[in-house]
Design a protein around this motif. Structure first.
Motif, short mmCIF file in Angstrom:
data_model
loop_
_atom_site.label_atom_id
_atom_site.label_comp_id
_atom_site.label_asym_id
_atom_site.label_seq_id
_atom_site.Cartn_x
_atom_site.Cartn_y
_atom_site.Cartn_z
N UNK A 143 1.04 -0.90 0.02
CA UNK A 143 0.11 0.00 -0.02
C UNK A 143 0.93 1.19 -0.14
N UNK A 144 2.12 1.26 0.87
CA UNK A 144 2.94 2.47 0.91
C UNK A 144 3.41 2.66 -0.54
N UNK A 145 3.82 1.54 -1.17
CA UNK A 145 4.50 1.70 -2.42
C UNK A 145 3.25 2.19 -3.59
N UNK A 146 2.21 1.83 -3.41
CA UNK A 146 1.11 2.60 -4.61
C UNK A 146 0.88 4.03 -4.13
N UNK A 147 1.05 4.27 -2.83
CA UNK A 147 0.82 5.92 -2.35
C UNK A 147 1.81 6.58 -2.75
N UNK A 148 3.29 6.03 -2.73
CA UNK A 148 4.65 6.55 -3.14
C UNK A 148 4.29 6.70 -4.70
N UNK A 149 3.87 5.83 -5.65
CA UNK A 149 3.80 6.22 -7.09
C UNK A 149 2.94 7.31 -7.50
N UNK A 150 1.87 7.43 -6.66
CA UNK A 150 0.75 8.50 -6.89
C UNK A 150 1.48 9.84 -6.61
N UNK A 151 2.48 9.78 -5.33
CA UNK A 151 2.92 10.84 -4.89
C UNK A 151 3.94 11.51 -5.78
N UNK A 152 4.75 10.52 -6.26
CA UNK A 152 5.90 11.20 -6.89
C UNK A 152 5.93 11.10 -8.36
N UNK A 153 4.91 10.50 -9.11
CA UNK A 153 5.00 10.37 -10.53
C UNK A 153 3.41 10.82 -11.06
N UNK A 154 2.61 10.43 -10.50
CA UNK A 154 1.01 10.92 -11.05
C UNK A 154 0.53 11.98 -10.71
N UNK A 155 0.48 12.23 -9.47
CA UNK A 155 0.23 13.80 -9.01
C UNK A 155 1.01 15.00 -9.46
N UNK A 156 2.28 14.89 -9.56
CA UNK A 156 3.21 16.02 -10.23
C UNK A 156 2.78 16.29 -11.72
#
Length: 338
Positions: A129-142
């Motif tokens: 779950x933390x890995x999924x959140x990290x991907x959205x935080x660092x890749x998709x949201x920006x």
């Protein structure tokens, strides 16, 4: 802010789509996940990316919690029929962002019990779950300008169907968010208060300055034709208003609600069988009984009465018939002008 050593670790998630490629591209976010039945297995989260010319990027997500279905219905539907020529800019569609929870029909992940909407900013070397959140935080949201994250009540809450945004320190960002809430056109629109905003996807997006809109569309762990229809119409309206999708917003009447402080929430202090004395959409006065809780361990015990903490409209309620101490029993909002 993520520690510097965490920022230097690459995400283990890889996309099988090119976010810059023109046209409509369907693929997956692949997260390696070694398990008993697949030593070199992966979690494959479906994603669609649509690119056509210059314009803003809209990120559309559902199933942040896996037992909420209006978002996935609207987004799988949109992904199946969207045409690149109707888009100006880019649309990223992730119908089930917490794919393990979605597959298990649970709020949290069956792998690590992680609540994705309390896991931001995440960790590239953490739990699934933390890995999924990290991907959205660092890749998709920006790479996004506008974010729509669909929610509903899941198996434990039921809501008046509403679209919402938050009161924000940046009033320009706040105004743009509420403009898109208005365009979405749900029967109810809410100036939303969170009881626990730490670690939320909402907070991560808003802290980056993104225009963030969310929903609560029904509940009970299912979707109706009515609530799915609101989601399908609303996402198109929002995309049109954001300048990403061609067309005209199909205006719908909406009633605005405010959640001014934590007196909107009523919590159970006892466990047992709940009898509601007010339904969704009912007007209640401060101190009015909204529910009774029966002790089910034996007969002859008088029920405990739960009262509204403020006057207003019942906009949410506990869904299953049994409550535990600390469960949210009801939420009361205040009707305001939009």
């Amino acid at each position: 802010m993520m520690p510097m050593h965490m920022q230097m670790i690459a995400s283990p998630i890889s996309a099988t789509v090119d976010f810059a490629a023109a046209g409509v591209n369907h693929g997956f976010l692949r997260l390696p996940y070694s398990r008993d039945d697949a030593a070199w297995g992966s979690i494959m989260t479906p994603i669609t990316v649509v690119n056509n010319g210059d314009g803003p990027t809209a990120l559309l997500t559902g199933a942040n919690h896996g037992d909420e279905y209006e978002g996935p219905i609207a987004l799988f539907d949109l992904a199946s029929r969207i045409k690149a020529q109707d888009v100006t800019g880019r649309i990223i569609i992730v119908p089930a962002m917490n794919y393990p929870a979605f597959g298990a029909q649970t709020r949290t992940s069956p792998i690590d019990r992680g609540n994705l909407n309390r896991s931001f900013p995440g960790r590239p070397d953490g739990t699934v779950t933390q890995k999924i959140a990290d991907y959205f935080q660092r890749v998709l949201l920006p790479m996004s300008d506008v974010v729509l994250d669909f929610h509903s009540g899941g198996k434990t809450l039921d809501f008046l169907p509403y679209c919402a945004a938050h009161i924000l320190p940046d009033k320009r960002q706040e105004e743009q968010s509420f403009d898109l809430v208005r365009a979405f056109g749900a029967p109810w629109s809410v100036k939303m208060l969170e009881i626990d905003a730490i670690g939320m996807y909402d907070t991560a997006a808003e802290d980056m300055g993104k225009i963030f809109v969310t929903t609560e569309l029904g509940g009970g762990g299912t979707a109706t034709a009515h609530t799915a229809g609101i989601a399908k119409r609303g996402v198109e309206n929002l995309l049109i208003a954001a300048g990403v999708l061609k067309g005209e917003v199909k205006q719908q009447p909406t009633q605005w609600l405010d959640m001014p402080d934590d007196t909107c929430f009523t919590f159970a202090e006892d466990g047992g069988l709940i009898e509601f004395l007010a339904d969704l959409g009912d007007t209640v006065e401060k101190g009015q009984p909204v529910a009774r809780i029966f002790n089910v361990t034996r007969c002859g015990i008088k029920p405990v009465t739960v009262h509204a903490n403020r006057s207003g409209l019942v906009m949410a309620r506990h869904f299953p018939g049994i409550v535990k101490p600390g469960d949210c029993v009801a939420v009361v909002g205040v009707m305001i002008e939009g």
